[in-house]
Design a protein around this motif. Structure first.
Motif, PDB file in Angstrom:
ATOM      1  N   GLY A  67       1.060  -1.705   0.207  1.00 13.98           N
ATOM      2  CA  GLY A  67       0.353   0.034   0.069  1.00 13.98           C
ATOM      3  C   GLY A  67       1.232   1.532   0.142  1.00 13.98           C
ATOM      4  O   GLY A  67       2.285   1.586   0.291  1.00 13.98           O
ATOM      5  N   ILE A  68      -0.091   2.483  -0.722  1.00 12.23           N
ATOM      6  CA  ILE A  68       0.866   3.292  -0.351  1.00 12.23           C
ATOM      7  C   ILE A  68       0.245   4.736   0.734  1.00 12.23           C
ATOM      8  O   ILE A  68      -1.546   4.627  -0.131  1.00 12.23           O
ATOM      9  N   LYS A  69       0.163   5.056   1.591  1.00  9.00           N
ATOM     10  CA  LYS A  69      -0.256   6.290   2.682  1.00  9.00           C
ATOM     11  C   LYS A  69      -0.052   7.841   2.350  1.00  9.00           C
ATOM     12  O   LYS A  69       1.015   8.013   1.737  1.00  9.00           O
ATOM     13  N   ALA A  70      -1.364   8.782   2.309  1.00  4.72           N
ATOM     14  CA  ALA A  70       0.078  10.115   1.562  1.00  4.72           C
ATOM     15  C   ALA A  70      -0.451  10.497   3.084  1.00  4.72           C
ATOM     16  O   ALA A  70       0.968  11.673   3.006  1.00  4.72           O
ATOM     17  N   ASP A  71      -0.203  10.288   4.380  1.00  7.42           N
ATOM     18  CA  ASP A  71       0.095  11.034   5.242  1.00  7.42           C
ATOM     19  C   ASP A  71       0.228   9.802   6.175  1.00  7.42           C
ATOM     20  O   ASP A  71       0.535   8.871   6.745  1.00  7.42           O
ATOM     21  N   GLY A  72       1.377  10.369   7.607  1.00  7.00           N
ATOM     22  CA  GLY A  72       1.108   9.982   9.301  1.00  7.00           C
ATOM     23  C   GLY A  72      -0.229   8.808  10.051  1.00  7.00           C
ATOM     24  O   GLY A  72       0.277   8.297  10.036  1.00  7.00           O
ATOM     25  N   LYS A  73      -0.833   9.296  10.130  1.00 12.74           N
ATOM     26  CA  LYS A  73      -2.616   8.994  10.385  1.00 12.74           C
ATOM     27  C   LYS A  73      -2.642   7.813   9.715  1.00 12.74           C
ATOM     28  O   LYS A  73      -3.240   6.894  10.584  1.00 12.74           O
ATOM     29  N   GLU A  74      -2.777   7.892   8.511  1.00 15.05           N
ATOM     30  CA  GLU A  74      -3.063   7.169   7.739  1.00 15.05           C
ATOM     31  C   GLU A  74      -2.611   5.559   7.808  1.00 15.05           C
ATOM     32  O   GLU A  74      -3.131   5.047   7.555  1.00 15.05           O
ATOM     33  N   GLN A  87       2.244  14.693   6.654  1.00 19.60           N
ATOM     34  CA  GLN A  87       1.625  15.746   6.789  1.00 19.60           C
ATOM     35  C   GLN A  87       0.789  14.796   8.261  1.00 19.60           C
ATOM     36  O   GLN A  87       0.381  13.610   8.221  1.00 19.60           O
ATOM     37  N   LYS A  88      -0.186  15.942   8.907  1.00 21.01           N
ATOM     38  CA  LYS A  88      -1.022  14.950   9.954  1.00 21.01           C
ATOM     39  C   LYS A  88      -0.050  14.729  11.160  1.00 21.01           C
ATOM     40  O   LYS A  88      -0.126  14.829  12.350  1.00 21.01           O
ATOM     41  N   ILE A  89       0.666  12.925  10.389  1.00 22.10           N
ATOM     42  CA  ILE A  89       1.537  13.180  11.660  1.00 22.10           C
ATOM     43  C   ILE A  89       2.468  12.903  11.061  1.00 22.10           C
ATOM     44  O   ILE A  89       2.812  11.952  10.843  1.00 22.10           O
ATOM     45  N   ASN A  90       3.488  13.572  11.624  1.00 18.87           N
ATOM     46  CA  ASN A  90       4.868  13.249  10.926  1.00 18.87           C
ATOM     47  C   ASN A  90       5.891  12.556  11.010  1.00 18.87           C
ATOM     48  O   ASN A  90       5.545  11.117  12.278  1.00 18.87           O
ATOM     49  N   GLY A  91       7.114  11.376  10.089  1.00 17.19           N
ATOM     50  CA  GLY A  91       7.693  10.650  10.005  1.00 17.19           C
ATOM     51  C   GLY A  91       8.037  10.293  11.691  1.00 17.19           C
ATOM     52  O   GLY A  91       8.223   8.860  12.176  1.00 17.19           O
ATOM     53  N   ILE A 144      13.290   7.633   3.767  1.00 22.50           N
ATOM     54  CA  ILE A 144      13.729   8.473   2.320  1.00 22.50           C
ATOM     55  C   ILE A 144      12.906   9.826   2.568  1.00 22.50           C
ATOM     56  O   ILE A 144      11.742  10.032   2.622  1.00 22.50           O
ATOM     57  N   THR A 145      14.147  10.483   2.606  1.00 26.26           N
ATOM     58  CA  THR A 145      13.430  11.442   3.308  1.00 26.26           C
ATOM     59  C   THR A 145      14.332  13.542   2.847  1.00 26.26           C
ATOM     60  O   THR A 145      15.253  12.615   2.825  1.00 26.26           O
ATOM     61  N   ALA A 146      14.426  14.215   2.242  1.00 24.70           N
ATOM     62  CA  ALA A 146      14.474  15.728   2.151  1.00 24.70           C
ATOM     63  C   ALA A 146      15.339  16.054   3.342  1.00 24.70           C
ATOM     64  O   ALA A 146      16.123  17.197   3.758  1.00 24.70           O
ATOM     65  N   SER A 147      14.779  15.704   4.517  1.00 22.70           N
ATOM     66  CA  SER A 147      15.492  16.211   5.810  1.00 22.70           C
ATOM     67  C   SER A 147      16.556  15.842   5.595  1.00 22.70           C
ATOM     68  O   SER A 147      17.124  14.441   6.269  1.00 22.70           O
ATOM     69  N   ARG A 148      17.698  16.781   6.420  1.00 21.31           N
ATOM     70  CA  ARG A 148      18.813  16.857   6.116  1.00 21.31           C
ATOM     71  C   ARG A 148      19.380  17.456   8.016  1.00 21.31           C
ATOM     72  O   ARG A 148      20.804  17.349   8.344  1.00 21.31           O
ATOM     73  N   VAL A 166      17.004  15.767  13.029  1.00 21.81           N
ATOM     74  CA  VAL A 166      16.284  14.327  13.068  1.00 21.81           C
ATOM     75  C   VAL A 166      16.754  13.117  13.250  1.00 21.81           C
ATOM     76  O   VAL A 166      16.619  12.356  13.171  1.00 21.81           O
ATOM     77  N   VAL A 167      18.341  12.810  12.229  1.00 15.61           N
ATOM     78  CA  VAL A 167      18.963  12.408  11.960  1.00 15.61           C
ATOM     79  C   VAL A 167      19.388  11.057  13.246  1.00 15.61           C
ATOM     80  O   VAL A 167      19.100  10.041  13.190  1.00 15.61           O
ATOM     81  N   GLY A 168      19.621  11.678  14.203  1.00 18.11           N
ATOM     82  CA  GLY A 168      20.293  11.461  16.222  1.00 18.11           C
ATOM     83  C   GLY A 168      18.899  10.560  16.289  1.00 18.11           C
ATOM     84  O   GLY A 168      19.097   9.339  16.465  1.00 18.11           O
ATOM     85  N   LYS A 169      17.787  10.750  16.039  1.00 17.88           N
ATOM     86  CA  LYS A 169      16.229  10.693  17.109  1.00 17.88           C
ATOM     87  C   LYS A 169      16.017   9.474  16.533  1.00 17.88           C
ATOM     88  O   LYS A 169      15.951   7.898  17.240  1.00 17.88           O
ATOM     89  N   ALA A 170      16.149   9.207  15.108  1.00 19.63           N
ATOM     90  CA  ALA A 170      15.944   8.374  13.949  1.00 19.63           C
ATOM     91  C   ALA A 170      17.116   6.828  14.550  1.00 19.63           C
ATOM     92  O   ALA A 170      16.220   6.081  14.220  1.00 19.63           O
ATOM     93  N   LEU A 171      18.193   7.855  14.897  1.00 24.37           N
ATOM     94  CA  LEU A 171      18.975   6.716  14.673  1.00 24.37           C
ATOM     95  C   LEU A 171      18.905   5.925  16.275  1.00 24.37           C
ATOM     96  O   LEU A 171      18.453   4.324  15.858  1.00 24.37           O
ATOM     97  N   LYS A 172      18.211   6.648  17.550  1.00 21.54           N
ATOM     98  CA  LYS A 172      18.242   6.288  18.784  1.00 21.54           C
ATOM     99  C   LYS A 172      16.596   5.528  18.480  1.00 21.54           C
ATOM    100  O   LYS A 172      16.455   4.730  19.164  1.00 21.54           O
ATOM    101  N   LEU A 173      15.662   6.047  17.448  1.00 24.57           N
ATOM    102  CA  LEU A 173      14.413   4.960  17.812  1.00 24.57           C
ATOM    103  C   LEU A 173      14.611   3.453  16.761  1.00 24.57           C
ATOM    104  O   LEU A 173      13.622   3.385  16.447  1.00 24.57           O
ATOM    105  N   GLY A 174      16.221   3.579  16.705  1.00 29.03           N
ATOM    106  CA  GLY A 174      16.232   2.171  15.885  1.00 29.03           C
ATOM    107  C   GLY A 174      15.478   1.583  14.349  1.00 29.03           C
ATOM    108  O   GLY A 174      15.230   1.072  13.581  1.00 29.03           O
ATOM    109  N   VAL A 175      15.685   3.639  13.474  1.00 25.63           N
ATOM    110  CA  VAL A 175      15.503   2.490  12.426  1.00 25.63           C
ATOM    111  C   VAL A 175      16.618   2.155  11.590  1.00 25.63           C
ATOM    112  O   VAL A 175      17.650   2.562  11.654  1.00 25.63           O
ATOM    113  N   ILE A 176      15.632   1.605  10.234  1.00 27.58           N
ATOM    114  CA  ILE A 176      17.034   0.813   9.812  1.00 27.58           C
ATOM    115  C   ILE A 176      18.453   1.329   9.221  1.00 27.58           C
ATOM    116  O   ILE A 176      19.349   1.111   9.002  1.00 27.58           O
TER     117      ILE A 176
END
Length: 221
Positions: A31-38, A58-62, A81-85, A89-99
């Motif tokens: 599936g493909i969803k357009a926002d975090g809530k979906e 939108q609605k709920i961020n990644g 997969i994001t434009a956020s540099r 954000v990167v540090g928090k993603a790592l701490k939360l166990g992003v692959i």
């Protein structure tokens, strides 16, 4: 089959991701969803193994989606997969166990590398057999993945990488030369190359007398 949910608010990028992922053996986009809530609503009802997620949806961020997944203790992995540099954000993603974390625009080869690495981990952790130390070491092993330019030989670089994967952070040329039976000039050439690539940096070690010795230090991953 690894079930993948794409969370991306740009329809063109979402379809690009779908096409890339469906080209990979062992993966199926469910599936493909357009926002975090979906996305959260979908995974509350359907089985998903891997989320390919944009931070800036939108609605709920990644990041919040990832936090809620962790709180719910659902067995779902995440690749951003994001434009956020932003480092935060990167540090928090790592701490939360992003692959993995891919910055747009990315190449199919980079996504392929991330998915293959994930598939190997997924198959290992979902097998019935017990996992030995060798397999665990592969999951946590530090490696340096670089394209090989002219003047750098793959077999020698592999030897260097293998040594670095088990060495302490501080690398001494003489010790490495002795261990690998490679000349100090060659060792220094490859370490300088990896320093230029940003995997190492140089420092000085001062002894009781004489000139200081150059150390190569591995950067934190």
């Amino acid at each position: 089959m690894i079930r993948v949910l794409i969370v991306e608010d740009d329809p063109m990028v979402a379809e690009l991701n779908r096409g890339y992922i469906n080209r990979m053996d062992g993966f199926k986009v469910v599936g493909i969803k357009a926002d975090g809530k979906e996305a959260l609503e979908y995974i509350s009802k359907k089985q998903v193994d891997l989320l390919v997620l944009d931070v800036n949806v939108q609605k709920i961020n990644g990041l919040e989606v990832l936090i809620q997944i962790r709180k719910s203790q659902k067995d779902i992995d995440v690749i951003f997969i994001t434009a956020s540099r932003e480092k935060g954000v990167v540090g928090k993603a790592l701490k939360l166990g992003v692959i993995d974390y891919l910055i747009k625009p990315y190449t199919f080869e980079r996504l392929q590398e991330a998915l293959e690495k994930y598939k190997n981990q997924y198959l290992l952790l979902n097998s019935n057999a017990e996992i030995g130390q060798a397999e665990i070491d592969k999951l946590f092993k530090r490696t340096v993945s670089v394209e090989v330019p002219k003047g750098i030989h793959r077999k020698t670089l592999d030897k260097i990488n293998k040594y670095l994967s088990t060495a302490s952070r501080e690398i001494r040329v003489k010790e490495m030369s002795t261990a690998l039976k490679i000349s100090e000039v060659t060792v220094r050439h490859y370490l300088d190359y990896l320093t230029e690539k940003g995997y190492l940096y140089k420092d000085l070690e001062y002894g009781s007398m004489g000139r200081p010795t150059i150390l190569y230090v591995m950067r934190e991953q």
